[in-house]
Design a protein around this motif. Structure first.
Motif, mmCIF file in Angstrom:
data_model
loop_
_atom_site.group_PDB
_atom_site.id
_atom_site.type_symbol
_atom_site.label_atom_id
_atom_site.label_comp_id
_atom_site.label_asym_id
_atom_site.label_seq_id
_atom_site.Cartn_x
_atom_site.Cartn_y
_atom_site.Cartn_z
ATOM 1 N N LYS A 1 0.835 -1.137 0.060
ATOM 2 C CA LYS A 1 0.009 -0.082 0.036
ATOM 3 C C LYS A 1 1.053 1.352 0.010
ATOM 4 O O LYS A 1 0.571 2.175 -0.684
ATOM 5 N N GLN A 2 1.836 1.334 0.775
ATOM 6 C CA GLN A 2 2.677 2.461 0.881
ATOM 7 C C GLN A 2 3.701 2.768 -0.357
ATOM 8 O O GLN A 2 3.742 3.835 -1.014
ATOM 9 N N THR A 3 4.038 1.493 -1.290
ATOM 10 C CA THR A 3 4.528 1.442 -2.657
ATOM 11 C C THR A 3 3.749 2.214 -3.467
ATOM 12 O O THR A 3 3.975 2.747 -4.407
ATOM 13 N N MET A 4 2.284 1.864 -3.404
ATOM 14 C CA MET A 4 1.239 2.174 -4.232
ATOM 15 C C MET A 4 1.137 3.816 -4.344
ATOM 16 O O MET A 4 0.910 4.271 -5.247
ATOM 17 N N LEU A 5 0.991 4.210 -2.915
ATOM 18 C CA LEU A 5 0.771 5.609 -2.561
ATOM 19 C C LEU A 5 2.083 6.406 -3.185
ATOM 20 O O LEU A 5 1.934 7.359 -3.669
ATOM 21 N N GLY A 6 3.260 5.904 -2.914
ATOM 22 C CA GLY A 6 4.446 6.567 -3.104
ATOM 23 C C GLY A 6 4.409 6.628 -4.840
ATOM 24 O O GLY A 6 5.029 7.792 -5.348
ATOM 25 N N ALA A 7 4.145 5.792 -5.363
ATOM 26 C CA ALA A 7 4.331 5.638 -6.726
ATOM 27 C C ALA A 7 3.344 6.568 -7.360
ATOM 28 O O ALA A 7 3.690 7.298 -8.406
ATOM 29 N N TYR A 8 2.062 6.397 -6.887
ATOM 30 C CA TYR A 8 0.959 7.651 -7.423
ATOM 31 C C TYR A 8 1.562 8.971 -7.224
ATOM 32 O O TYR A 8 1.326 9.885 -8.321
ATOM 33 N N HIS A 9 2.180 9.304 -6.021
ATOM 34 C CA HIS A 9 2.886 10.721 -6.013
ATOM 35 C C HIS A 9 4.004 11.059 -6.895
ATOM 36 O O HIS A 9 3.943 12.237 -7.272
ATOM 37 N N LEU A 10 4.713 10.086 -7.165
ATOM 38 C CA LEU A 10 5.966 10.127 -8.153
ATOM 39 C C LEU A 10 5.381 10.314 -9.508
ATOM 40 O O LEU A 10 5.767 11.392 -10.394
ATOM 41 N N ILE A 11 4.327 9.747 -9.788
ATOM 42 C CA ILE A 11 3.473 10.136 -11.258
ATOM 43 C C ILE A 11 3.125 11.523 -11.307
ATOM 44 O O ILE A 11 3.389 12.061 -12.228
ATOM 45 N N ASN A 12 2.511 11.956 -10.259
ATOM 46 C CA ASN A 12 1.982 13.499 -10.093
ATOM 47 C C ASN A 12 2.871 14.294 -10.013
ATOM 48 O O ASN A 12 2.525 15.525 -10.816
ATOM 49 N N ASN A 13 4.133 14.199 -9.550
ATOM 50 C CA ASN A 13 4.986 15.164 -9.378
ATOM 51 C C ASN A 13 6.304 15.025 -10.266
ATOM 52 O O ASN A 13 7.219 15.871 -9.893
ATOM 53 N N SER A 14 6.285 14.106 -11.036
ATOM 54 C CA SER A 14 7.504 13.975 -12.042
ATOM 55 C C SER A 14 7.150 14.564 -13.394
ATOM 56 O O SER A 14 5.949 14.457 -13.883
ATOM 57 N N ASP A 15 8.193 14.946 -14.335
ATOM 58 C CA ASP A 15 8.156 15.464 -15.490
ATOM 59 C C ASP A 15 8.342 14.108 -16.466
ATOM 60 O O ASP A 15 8.223 14.447 -17.581
ATOM 61 N N LYS A 16 8.840 13.141 -15.956
ATOM 62 C CA LYS A 16 9.042 11.946 -16.843
ATOM 63 C C LYS A 16 7.526 11.097 -17.213
ATOM 64 O O LYS A 16 6.856 11.230 -16.476
ATOM 65 N N ASN A 17 7.936 10.702 -17.989
ATOM 66 C CA ASN A 17 6.626 9.927 -18.619
ATOM 67 C C ASN A 17 6.893 8.380 -18.014
ATOM 68 O O ASN A 17 7.850 8.079 -17.292
ATOM 69 N N LEU A 18 5.869 7.438 -18.255
ATOM 70 C CA LEU A 18 5.716 6.299 -17.430
ATOM 71 C C LEU A 18 6.842 5.364 -17.791
ATOM 72 O O LEU A 18 7.300 4.739 -17.006
ATOM 73 N N GLU A 19 7.147 5.344 -19.036
ATOM 74 C CA GLU A 19 8.165 4.503 -19.492
ATOM 75 C C GLU A 19 9.737 4.857 -18.752
ATOM 76 O O GLU A 19 10.334 4.171 -18.603
ATOM 77 N N GLU A 20 9.783 6.163 -18.646
ATOM 78 C CA GLU A 20 11.021 6.754 -17.989
ATOM 79 C C GLU A 20 11.034 6.183 -16.492
ATOM 80 O O GLU A 20 11.956 5.851 -15.972
ATOM 81 N N LEU A 21 9.944 6.164 -15.886
ATOM 82 C CA LEU A 21 9.658 6.198 -14.374
ATOM 83 C C LEU A 21 10.047 4.508 -14.175
ATOM 84 O O LEU A 21 10.547 4.107 -13.378
ATOM 85 N N ILE A 22 9.503 3.932 -15.198
ATOM 86 C CA ILE A 22 10.033 2.312 -15.295
ATOM 87 C C ILE A 22 11.195 1.941 -15.149
ATOM 88 O O ILE A 22 11.842 1.396 -14.439
#
Length: 267
Positions: free
Chosen positions: A204-225
């Protein structure tokens, strides 16, 4: 504004709570209509200052807006057994999956219909709702509807009603897809020897952290992966397994089948 909600289930009640929480209506201007008489006392406890009614006993509705929140499979029966007459200036807001505006207009013999598709996080005021409207709905009426929908999270107006079946499949059903994946991750943790509550915490904390990274990063999903999946590492091993088993295609196919089912619900 006076609001009546026909179908006092989870979604109907979550809408009611949001409207009252943000003081968009007064409790005495809310009417909740249930088909299940055994639920009357429980609903009355939650909404002590509102009007609670049983569907078959309702012969008149004094409301500016009537929200249809019954299951789509039950709508035909409900429409055929309504004992009240809709007034010319009353608005109808449907939050039923799949049932198109034209069918609602025909079965209710009423032109002023807005169709919306919310999702379960509306319970926390964190939902998202796609909505569209019949011809003849004024801009000011739509603004009032949007204000109500925004009390449950965010809303997006769609010009093309056909897109609402896709919204149903994507965000309406979407929370269940995440729960499904989270459940698989938690069970994998347990299989690796991690105690269940601890596995839930990590996931659950991993999911929450990933959500906030998506919202606060300029990188696209492929780059985040790629930031997580170093060459020859553990993440790459997992992703390779997903790709070999067509996990992404299976997920997409499931969502497309959800859209197909939404289309079938209209009959």
């Amino acid at each position: 504004m006076k609001i009546a909600i026909l179908g006092a289930g989870n979604m109907g009640l979550s809408f009611s709570k949001s409207f009252l929480k943000y003081e968009l209506i007064k409790p005495e201007n809310l009417q909740l209509i249930t088909r299940n008489e055994s639920r009357l006392s429980k609903i009355a406890e939650e909404f002590p200052h509102s009007n609670i009614s049983v569907f078959q006993n309702v012969k008149e509705i004094d409301a500016d807006l009537i929200i249809i929140a019954v299951k789509p499979q039950d709508f035909q029966y409900v429409a055929e057994n309504i004992r009240f007459t809709l007034k010319e200036n009353q608005m109808v807001l449907s939050i039923m999956a799949g049932i198109k505006i034209e069918k609602i207009q025909k079965l209710l013999n009423h032109p002023l219909v807005v169709r919306a598709m919310p999702n379960s996080p509306t319970l926390l005021g964190m939902g998202i709702t796609g909505y569209t409207s019949a011809d003849g709905i004024s801009f000011s009426q739509l603004i009032n509807i949007e204000r109500l929908l925004n009390s449950t999270g965010r809303s997006v107006y769609l010009e093309d009603e056909n897109l609402l079946d896709g919204v149903t499949a994507l965000s309406g059903s979407g929370p269940a897809y995440f729960y499904y994946i989270i459940d698989a991750m938690i069970k994998a943790g347990i299989e690796m020897g991690i105690e269940e509550n601890l596995s839930k915490l990590f996931v659950k904390q991993t999911m929450l952290g990933a959500y906030h990274l998506i919202n606060n990063s300029d990188k696209n999903l492929e780059e985040l992966i790629q930031d997580v999946a170093s060459k020859g590492g553990t993440t790459e091993a997992a992703l390779k397994t997903f790709e070999e088993n067509n996990f992404k295609e299976i997920l997409k196919k499931g969502i497309l089948n959800a859209e197909k089912r939404a289309q079938e619900l209209n009959g």
